[in-house]
Design an enzyme around this catalytic site. Structure first.
Site, PDB file in Angstrom:
ATOM      1  N   PRO A  82       0.890  -1.326   0.136  1.00 24.71           N
ATOM      2  CA  PRO A  82       0.082  -0.025  -0.018  1.00 24.71           C
ATOM      3  C   PRO A  82       0.861   1.386  -0.035  1.00 24.71           C
ATOM      4  O   PRO A  82       2.027   1.273   0.307  1.00 24.71           O
ATOM      5  CB  PRO A  82      -0.685   0.056   1.416  1.00 24.71           C
ATOM      6  CG  PRO A  82      -0.806  -1.665   1.780  1.00 24.71           C
ATOM      7  CD  PRO A  82       0.545  -2.052   1.123  1.00 24.71           C
TER       8      PRO A  82
ATOM      9  N   GLU B 121     -25.483   8.296  16.504  1.00 23.36           N
ATOM     10  CA  GLU B 121     -23.875   7.748  16.814  1.00 23.36           C
ATOM     11  C   GLU B 121     -24.096   6.727  17.845  1.00 23.36           C
ATOM     12  O   GLU B 121     -23.320   5.904  18.128  1.00 23.36           O
ATOM     13  CB  GLU B 121     -23.102   9.025  17.176  1.00 23.36           C
ATOM     14  CG  GLU B 121     -22.875   9.797  15.860  1.00 23.36           C
ATOM     15  CD  GLU B 121     -22.183   9.014  14.692  1.00 23.36           C
ATOM     16  OE1 GLU B 121     -21.526   8.069  14.765  1.00 23.36           O
ATOM     17  OE2 GLU B 121     -22.573   9.598  13.529  1.00 23.36           O
TER      18      GLU B 121
END
Length: 643
Positions: free
Chosen positions: A239, A463
């Protein structure tokens, strides 16, 4: 005498100055105006000037229907107000006027002079000059000036381009544009490559593999004496930000050999054949410096599989460059001492001929750092920072899972900037946590974003839904922090610490999907209807569900099948590897899977509604809550058994 001759050879005249002076001279001739020019007036104003006896001369161009007026010196003061700033031109003409094509100049001027003689017998008649302008010189200038300027600019531009593309100015071989085919690779001599494996934190597996390459370069006879062949190339795959370029420099530093560095995109230019020429020149220089290392960063820019460059023909310049690279890697001797290192994060799209044995003999995977490796990376980037005495580096390493080396460097720098903004004398743990929040979630928008009380309440329950479901499910990642402060595009965020798993069981995926849909289900419970705030959650949920059915074979009806394409070749095909009936079956399985997840999540939040509402109200009150706050309401986090 010999010394004098040598000195004369060194002196060279730079023709760029001639081009520069020529352009300035043409610009001066075209645009120079010493003082104010003639002021434009109407014909009626000119008639009045003539009748007042102030006009000395009129120059009229018939085919342009334009006239220029020169005022007598003693009368100029009367007209100073007509000029900008009251500055009267020092040279004639002073005024200019335009008339229509019906204007009869002879009659008009004769009439005006007659009237002037009647009103002012002592005045001299106005001198009238009438002619036709052939425009020959002006037309010639229009035709010749711009081609000349274009030619000059073309020469100047390509001389500069030649220097920028590897040319060496007047003294370089070929000079200017003819140096475009020279390699633009940067050479770091063995005495200037100061990076060693000590400077590369973590990357244990990758360092082990490249250490063999160092040994090949240091002691080639050790392997060639037994008939072995030194590998020609190694491909660093991983990556972005994991340290592939740094690792390649460390190989050159440890082996104490020259290091050629170039990007894959540097080979490709607008000119046909330039890329192949640069490849040849690069390897020619490398052979002269052998033993050495040639490092090609982002090789996928030129090494993409041939015939699959979308929008390009089969005779694409990139393909010609790749063909030359393949030829060069086969062309130099096996034990010539030139080793090619390349880096990419898209190994799946590289050409098979590039990946075969004899070219890039090895693929070295540079993965994201694990916990111990992150601690070492933090040690490297914390060297020059002033830290508080109670700073816990192990704590920060645990709270940055999935961060690359570049990410960690960014966290350390951002933490220092955060502490400086607050006028602190040392960087504290909270500064690092704020830096992580800013990098992951974006810039805090506490004062710039205004939510209505209803929107804030909905966001808090959304949330809280994520946090409660994630806390109660055993395989879900543990919740670390929940925030009601908007960051980036998000109105609220729930931070979890991702597990560093290599294998993802179906139980984890199901729990993860329940956590993602927890916010949407919470909105349905509180408001009786869903809202648009769950867009990102639903996108991630859908990706996981389709991956389970299409790739991982986790659907009983679809069976143990995987339609994943690891080569990337299927993206260029127009036909799917499954029938329409199978596609419909997969869609129905995904919907059934998401429906099961929704039903399970709804039951969890309904059964724990009181605790769920307490978490939401606490979030509304504090705006930011942590794992210990959730634990005080729901008890310890439910954990899965160790696999």
């Amino acid at each position: 005498m010999a010394d004098k001759k040598n000195k004369k050879k060194v002196i060279r005249f730079n023709f760029s100055w001639i081009y520069f002076i020529l352009i300035l001279a043409i610009g001066y001739l075209l645009f120079n105006n010493s003082g104010p020019g003639p002021q434009k007036v109407e014909w009626a104003g000119v008639k009045q000037m003539i009748l007042d006896g102030d006009v000395k001369e009129i120059h009229f161009v018939r085919n342009d229907y334009k006239g220029n007026v020169t005022i007598k010196p003693e009368a100029l003061g009367k007209y100073s107000e007509l000029f900008p700033g009251g500055q009267v031109p020092s040279k004639s003409p002073h005024f200019t006027f335009l008339v229509s094509d019906k204007f009869d100049a002879e009659v008009e001027f004769e009439t005006l002079n007659s009237e002037l003689q009647i009103s002012q017998p002592e005045a001299n008649p106005v001198k009238i000059i009438m002619e036709n302008d052939s425009k020959m010189w002006r037309n010639m200038l229009d035709w010749l000036l711009w081609p000349i300027l274009l030619i000059v600019m073309w020469i100047w531009m390509f001389r500069g381009m030649g220097n920028a593309m590897g040319g060496k100015g007047q003294g370089g071989p070929g000079g200017g544009i003819f140096n475009v085919g020279r390699s633009t690779g940067k050479l770091a001599d063995k005495n200037t490559v100061n990076v060693t494996f000590k400077d590369v934190a973590g990357l244990y597996g990758a360092k082990e593999e490249v250490m063999e390459i160092v040994d090949f370069l240091k002691n080639p006879q050790k392997y060639t004496a037994l008939g072995g062949k030194i590998p020609k190339g190694a491909l660093l795959v991983g990556p972005p930000g994991t340290g592939k370029t740094l690792l390649a420099k460390a190989v050159a530093g440890e082996a104490n050999v020259p290091f050629f560095s170039i990007s894959g995109s540097d080979f490709v230019e607008m000119f046909v054949g330039v890329g192949a020429s640069r490849v040849r020149d690069l390897f020619a220089q490398a052979k002269e410096k052998a033993p050495c290392i040639v490092f090609i960063d982002e090789i996928d820019a030129v090494g993409r599989a041939r015939g699959k460059n979308v929008g390009w023909s089969s005779n694409d310049e990139r393909e010609n460059t790749l063909n030359q690279l393949l030829t060069e890697m086969d062309g130099f001797g096996t034990n010539s001492g030139v080793i090619v290192l390349a880096a990419t994060n898209r190994a799946d799209i590289l050409d098979k001929a590039l990946m075969r044995a004899g070219r890039f003999d090895r693929q070295i995977h540079v993965e994201l750092p694990e916990l111990k490796e992150r601690q070492e990376i933090f040690q490297v980037h914390l060297r020059g920072l002033k830290l508080a005495n109670d700073f816990d580096m192990e704590f920060m390493a645990k709270h940055t899972p999935g961060f690359s080396g570049a990410d960690i460097a960014n966290v350390c720098n951002e933490a220092a900037l955060t502490a400086a903004r607050k006028n602190k004398k040392a960087i504290e743990k909270q500064d690092f946590l704020d830096a992580v929040d800013r990098i992951v979630g974006g810039l805090e928008r506490k004062n710039s974003t205004i939510m209505t009380p209803a929107e804030k309440r909905t966001t808090a329950y959304h949330e809280a839904g994520h946090a409660v479901v994630g806390w109660l499910l055993p395989y879900a990642d543990p919740v670390f922090k929940v925030s009601l402060i908007p960051r980036g595009q998000a109105l609220g965020l729930t931070w979890s610490l991702p597990s560093e798993r290599k294998i993802l069981p179906k139980s984890w995926m199901m729990d993860e999907m329940c956590t993602l849909i927890g916010g949407r289900v919470a909105e349905e419970i509180i408001n009786g209807e869903p809202a648009s705030g769950a867009l990102n959650d639903l996108e991630r949920l859908t990706n996981i569900a389709y991956s389970m059915v299409q790739f991982y074979g986790m659907s009983d009806k679809v069976g143990q099948l995987s339609f994943y394409d690891s080569t990337g070749a299927r993206g260029y095909e127009m036909v799917k590897p499954y029938s329409e009936k199978t596609a419909e079956l997969m869609d129905s399985e995904v919907k059934a899977l998401v429906g099961e997840v929704h039903k399970r999540t709804l039951k969890i939040l309904t059964d724990h509604r009181e605790a769920f509402e307490k978490v939401a109200e606490m979030l509304l009150d504090k705006e930011v809550i942590f794992a210990e706050d959730i634990e005080a309401i729901l008890g310890p986090k439910v954990k899965a058994e160790e696999a």
